[in-house]
Design a protein around this motif. Structure first.
Motif, PDB file in Angstrom:
ATOM      1  N   ALA A  13       0.833  -1.202   0.000  1.00  0.00           N
ATOM      2  CA  ALA A  13       0.000   0.000   0.000  1.00  0.00           C
ATOM      3  C   ALA A  13       0.867   1.250   0.000  1.00  0.00           C
ATOM      4  N   TYR A  14       0.783   2.004  -1.051  1.00  0.00           N
ATOM      5  CA  TYR A  14       1.474   3.297  -1.132  1.00  0.00           C
ATOM      6  C   TYR A  14       0.455   4.327  -1.602  1.00  0.00           C
ATOM      7  N   LEU A  20      -7.775   1.592   0.667  1.00  0.00           N
ATOM      8  CA  LEU A  20      -7.267   0.548   1.554  1.00  0.00           C
ATOM      9  C   LEU A  20      -8.359  -0.123   2.377  1.00  0.00           C
ATOM     10  N   GLU A  21      -9.194   0.651   3.018  1.00  0.00           N
ATOM     11  CA  GLU A  21     -10.232   0.059   3.875  1.00  0.00           C
ATOM     12  C   GLU A  21     -11.194  -0.809   3.066  1.00  0.00           C
ATOM     13  N   GLY A  46       6.328   4.857   3.442  1.00  0.00           N
ATOM     14  CA  GLY A  46       6.543   6.240   3.075  1.00  0.00           C
ATOM     15  C   GLY A  46       5.419   6.932   2.324  1.00  0.00           C
ATOM     16  N   SER A  47       4.199   6.477   2.490  1.00  0.00           N
ATOM     17  CA  SER A  47       3.086   7.166   1.831  1.00  0.00           C
ATOM     18  C   SER A  47       3.019   8.611   2.287  1.00  0.00           C
ATOM     19  N   THR A  48       2.580   9.479   1.403  1.00  0.00           N
ATOM     20  CA  THR A  48       2.463  10.894   1.741  1.00  0.00           C
ATOM     21  C   THR A  48       1.027  11.270   2.101  1.00  0.00           C
ATOM     22  N   ASP A  49       0.136  10.300   2.116  1.00  0.00           N
ATOM     23  CA  ASP A  49      -1.245  10.542   2.534  1.00  0.00           C
ATOM     24  C   ASP A  49      -1.475   9.818   3.873  1.00  0.00           C
ATOM     25  N   GLN A  53      -1.905   5.682   8.775  1.00  0.00           N
ATOM     26  CA  GLN A  53      -2.871   5.857   9.865  1.00  0.00           C
ATOM     27  C   GLN A  53      -4.092   4.957   9.659  1.00  0.00           C
ATOM     28  N   ILE A  54      -4.553   4.848   8.445  1.00  0.00           N
ATOM     29  CA  ILE A  54      -5.707   4.001   8.146  1.00  0.00           C
ATOM     30  C   ILE A  54      -5.349   2.541   8.378  1.00  0.00           C
TER      31      ILE A  54
END
Length: 65
Positions: A13-14, A20-21, A46-49, A53-54
């Motif tokens: 997941a990036y 994702l959910e 390293g996702s920028t969103d 957290q999700i």
């Protein structure tokens, strides 16, 4: 606790905060009726969103994630 799983599902997941959910819920709804012991591993780097957290919120709801 050491749990042995019959199936490991790995999600890469990036920047997937929008999807994702839903992706995890689809996997759960598909695999649960099979009555097998499984885990979902979410790999985030390293996702920028809000992907991290999700992923953390989802993992707090389910012990196999």
């Amino acid at each position: 606790m050491n749990v042995e799983y019959d199936l490991s599902i790995i999600l890469i997941a990036y920047n997937e905060e929008k999807f994702l959910e839903n992706c995890v819920n689809t996997i759960i709804n598909t695999v649960n009726p099979l009555h097998i012991n499984y885990e979902i591993i979410i790999v985030e780097n390293g996702s920028t969103d809000r992907t991290f957290q999700i992923a953390r919120q989802i993992s707090e709801k389910f012990s196999n994630i």
